[in-house]
Design a protein around this motif. Structure first.
Motif, PDB file in Angstrom:
ATOM      1  N   ASP A   4       0.821  -1.212   0.000  1.00  0.00           N
ATOM      2  CA  ASP A   4       0.000   0.000   0.000  1.00  0.00           C
ATOM      3  C   ASP A   4       0.858   1.265   0.000  1.00  0.00           C
ATOM      4  N   ASP A   5       2.175   1.102   0.114  1.00  0.00           N
ATOM      5  CA  ASP A   5       3.095   2.234   0.145  1.00  0.00           C
ATOM      6  C   ASP A   5       4.437   1.743  -0.392  1.00  0.00           C
ATOM      7  N   THR A   6       4.987   2.423  -1.364  1.00  0.00           N
ATOM      8  CA  THR A   6       6.272   2.002  -1.930  1.00  0.00           C
ATOM      9  C   THR A   6       7.357   3.065  -1.744  1.00  0.00           C
ATOM     10  N   ARG A   7       7.163   3.930  -0.781  1.00  0.00           N
ATOM     11  CA  ARG A   7       8.233   4.869  -0.444  1.00  0.00           C
ATOM     12  C   ARG A   7       9.340   4.106   0.283  1.00  0.00           C
ATOM     13  N   GLU A   8      10.515   4.672   0.284  1.00  0.00           N
ATOM     14  CA  GLU A   8      11.692   3.972   0.805  1.00  0.00           C
ATOM     15  C   GLU A   8      11.508   3.447   2.223  1.00  0.00           C
TER      16      GLU A   8
ATOM     17  N   LYS B  78      11.035  -1.286   5.741  1.00  0.00           N
ATOM     18  CA  LYS B  78      10.305  -1.995   6.806  1.00  0.00           C
ATOM     19  C   LYS B  78       9.844  -3.376   6.320  1.00  0.00           C
ATOM     20  N   PHE B  79       9.297  -3.434   5.099  1.00  0.00           N
ATOM     21  CA  PHE B  79       8.857  -4.713   4.534  1.00  0.00           C
ATOM     22  C   PHE B  79      10.052  -5.650   4.352  1.00  0.00           C
ATOM     23  N   ASN B  80      11.144  -5.140   3.790  1.00  0.00           N
ATOM     24  CA  ASN B  80      12.341  -5.964   3.572  1.00  0.00           C
ATOM     25  C   ASN B  80      12.855  -6.568   4.870  1.00  0.00           C
ATOM     26  N   ALA B  81      12.892  -5.770   5.922  1.00  0.00           N
ATOM     27  CA  ALA B  81      13.358  -6.279   7.220  1.00  0.00           C
ATOM     28  C   ALA B  81      12.425  -7.355   7.756  1.00  0.00           C
ATOM     29  N   ALA B  82      11.137  -7.162   7.574  1.00  0.00           N
ATOM     30  CA  ALA B  82      10.153  -8.115   8.108  1.00  0.00           C
ATOM     31  C   ALA B  82      10.198  -9.463   7.385  1.00  0.00           C
ATOM     32  N   ILE B  83      10.401  -9.460   6.068  1.00  0.00           N
ATOM     33  CA  ILE B  83      10.380 -10.746   5.353  1.00  0.00           C
ATOM     34  C   ILE B  83      11.579 -11.620   5.709  1.00  0.00           C
ATOM     35  N   THR B  84      12.670 -11.014   6.140  1.00  0.00           N
ATOM     36  CA  THR B  84      13.835 -11.824   6.526  1.00  0.00           C
ATOM     37  C   THR B  84      13.558 -12.647   7.784  1.00  0.00           C
ATOM     38  N   LYS B  85      12.507 -12.303   8.513  1.00  0.00           N
ATOM     39  CA  LYS B  85      12.170 -13.011   9.755  1.00  0.00           C
ATOM     40  C   LYS B  85      11.168 -14.143   9.561  1.00  0.00           C
TER      41      LYS B  85
ATOM     42  N   PRO C 268       4.349  -5.661   7.143  1.00  0.00           N
ATOM     43  CA  PRO C 268       4.084  -4.228   7.000  1.00  0.00           C
ATOM     44  C   PRO C 268       3.753  -3.831   5.564  1.00  0.00           C
ATOM     45  N   HIS C 269       2.707  -3.065   5.411  1.00  0.00           N
ATOM     46  CA  HIS C 269       2.298  -2.436   4.153  1.00  0.00           C
ATOM     47  C   HIS C 269       1.754  -3.402   3.097  1.00  0.00           C
ATOM     48  N   VAL C 270       1.431  -4.643   3.461  1.00  0.00           N
ATOM     49  CA  VAL C 270       0.851  -5.562   2.484  1.00  0.00           C
ATOM     50  C   VAL C 270      -0.587  -5.158   2.209  1.00  0.00           C
ATOM     51  N   ALA C 271      -0.878  -4.876   0.932  1.00  0.00           N
ATOM     52  CA  ALA C 271      -2.237  -4.515   0.526  1.00  0.00           C
ATOM     53  C   ALA C 271      -2.977  -5.729  -0.006  1.00  0.00           C
TER      54      ALA C 271
END
Length: 156
Positions: free
Chosen positions: A77-81, A86-93, A133-136
């Motif tokens: 829902d948001d593709t700002r840096e 935040k999304f990148n950090a979360a998927i590593t977990k 985070p931010h998954v639409a």
């Protein structure tokens, strides 16, 4: 980061190690046609320059009962840096996410997710992926058979 220049011996070292990571320096030297010392020096250089990033065992996920593979398109829902970070950090977990790629497409990420079953996948999707985070939205594609799954380069 610029590409490292490789000669014929460097390329042969990488090809042999990609197939036989536990080969001894003596056997590697014999296979590529150099003596042990220059082979070892080249190997150290490839490691120090970051061409070789590590050594690991290749594990057969099917033998471990992890034969359900799904590819998941994720739209954010948001593709700002800040959101991407935040999304990148979360998927590593999320251990079930085997690979994650940011895409230039009508969706933002493509995830490769490996689980034991459709039921287990559904739980990962509902409890972990959808709450990142931010998954639409997500779309799932289930793989029926792996036709080719070579490691990086697979020989070059």
């Amino acid at each position: 980061m610029s590409a490292v220049q490789l000669d014929r011996y460097d390329t042969e070292i990488l090809n042999v190690l990609a197939a036989e990571g536990r080969i001894s320096i003596a056997d590697l030297a014999r296979r590529i046609g150099l003596s042990k010392s220059p082979t070892q020096a080249r190997l150290r250089r490839l490691e120090s320059e970051g061409v070789i990033t590590g050594y690991r065992a290749l594990v057969d996920p099917i033998r471990l009962g992890l034969d359900h593979v799904a590819f998941v398109e994720v739209k954010l829902d948001d593709t700002r840096e800040a959101a991407l970070t935040k999304f990148n950090a979360a998927i590593t977990k999320v251990p079930e996410i085997e690979q994650a790629h940011m895409m230039a497409s009508h969706f933002d990420y493509l995830l490769k997710v490996r689980t034991q079953s459709m039921t287990a996948y559904r739980q990962v999707l509902g409890e972990k992926i959808s709450s990142l985070p931010h998954v639409a939205s997500t779309s799932t594609y289930v793989a029926m058979q792996a036709v080719k799954e070579d490691g990086p380069l697979g020989g070059f």
